[in-house]
Design an enzyme around this catalytic site. Structure first.
Site: not given
Length: 316
Positions: A21-22, A25-26, A151, A176
């Protein structure tokens, strides 16, 4: 941990990192900082167009950076297997595996091609399968770390073993928070197993606090044809007071991945009010997330669902 920043990261030259997921965002900030510190970085994400743009951006900011893109859809076990197969053939080892990608608060229940609830699959089960498939390459590294992103939402989460896929009673936050509790428990159980097996492996969890990224819009707009969601309206009001940038939100991940002070079996997050923003520090883990019997039960169920098990090479 005061004073830690992307510019104080120890040299990562010679290390190979894979960040899921790069492309935003983070994950993007993590990949960029690791590449700037000298690591060879593999950006693994779904969006090929954004992947190309991100690689170009990192190379523009850091000429000579060793960075490349690999397609990965964590909601598909087939895609996970294909990516792992390519990586296994391409690299001698993986020093840093950053399980970062995720989706948040999808308004209505969606199933993946494998029949999993979308948030559980993308945030947790895909990363579980990917980690198992890459474990031999991780253990081939001199001092590997696996950093898994959770999270503060884990504190309100429950693992619904009687209905893990939430086929009844689905709500966006129920799904979530369950998925993020699962990622945290996975990280903790992986560290426990590494110690029990005397593996040269450190497993650490991290969370970004309230970092402003595409996460706040991508999930809530899923299946809504780009309509602004109620969550986005609330976020727009709260962000000026309680949020931090994606770059700041990436610091707990980067600390866990690179700092000589980081330890396994814990979670790092921001040190400010309710851990929403601030410098990296040890995070408070909810009591229910520390139940080792739940760790093991979730692990066993994850093995059954993904068909993947922890395989330890004889030389590890």
């Amino acid at each position: 941990m005061a004073g830690f920043s992307a510019t104080t990261i120890p040299s990562q030259t010679g290390l190979i990192a894979l960040v899921t997921g790069a492309t935003s965002g983070i994950g993007f900030e993590t990949a960029k900082a690791l590449a700037a510190a000298g690591a060879e970085v593999i950006v693994a994400s779904r969006n090929l167009v954004k992947g190309g743009e991100v690689i170009a951006k990192i190379r523009e900011d850091h000429p000579g950076a060793a960075v490349r893109f690999e397609h990965l859809d964590l909601s598909s076990l087939a895609s996970v297997a294909e990516l792992a197969g390519r990586i296994v053939d391409a690299v001698p080892h993986i020093d840093l595996l950053i399980n970062n990608a995720g989706v948040m608060a999808i308004p209505t229940r969606h199933e993946t091609v494998d029949g999993f609830e979308m948030q559980l699959a993308s945030n947790y089960l895909g990363h579980f399968a990917l980690t198992m498939r890459l474990m031999a390459k991780v253990l081939a590294a001199p001092a590997p770390r696996i950093v898994t992103i959770s999270s503060i939402a884990h504190r309100s989460g429950r693992i619904h073993f009687d209905d893990l896929q939430l086929k009844s009673g689905y709500t966006p936050w129920k799904a979530y928070s369950q998925s993020k509790l699962a990622t945290l428990m996975f990280s903790l159980e992986l560290e426990r197993r590494a110690i029990a097996e005397s593996l040269n492996l450190t497993s650490i969890a991290a969370h970004p606090g309230y970092a402003v990224t595409g996460l706040q819009s991508a999930g809530p707009r899923f299946g809504r044809e780009g309509k602004i969601s109620p969550l986005e309206r609330v976020a727009a009001v709260l962000q000026p007071f309680f949020s931090q940038s994606a770059a700041a939100g990436a610091l707990p991940t980067l600390f866990a991945a690179t700092s000589p002070e980081a330890i396994g079996g814990v979670m790092y997050g921001p040190d400010g009010f309710y851990e929403l923003k601030g410098q990296p520090a040890l995070s408070r883990i909810a009591a229910r997330a520390l139940d080792r019997s739940t760790w093991r039960r979730l692990w066993d169920m994850s093995e059954e669902l993904t068909g993947m098990r922890l395989q330890i090479p004889p030389e590890a």
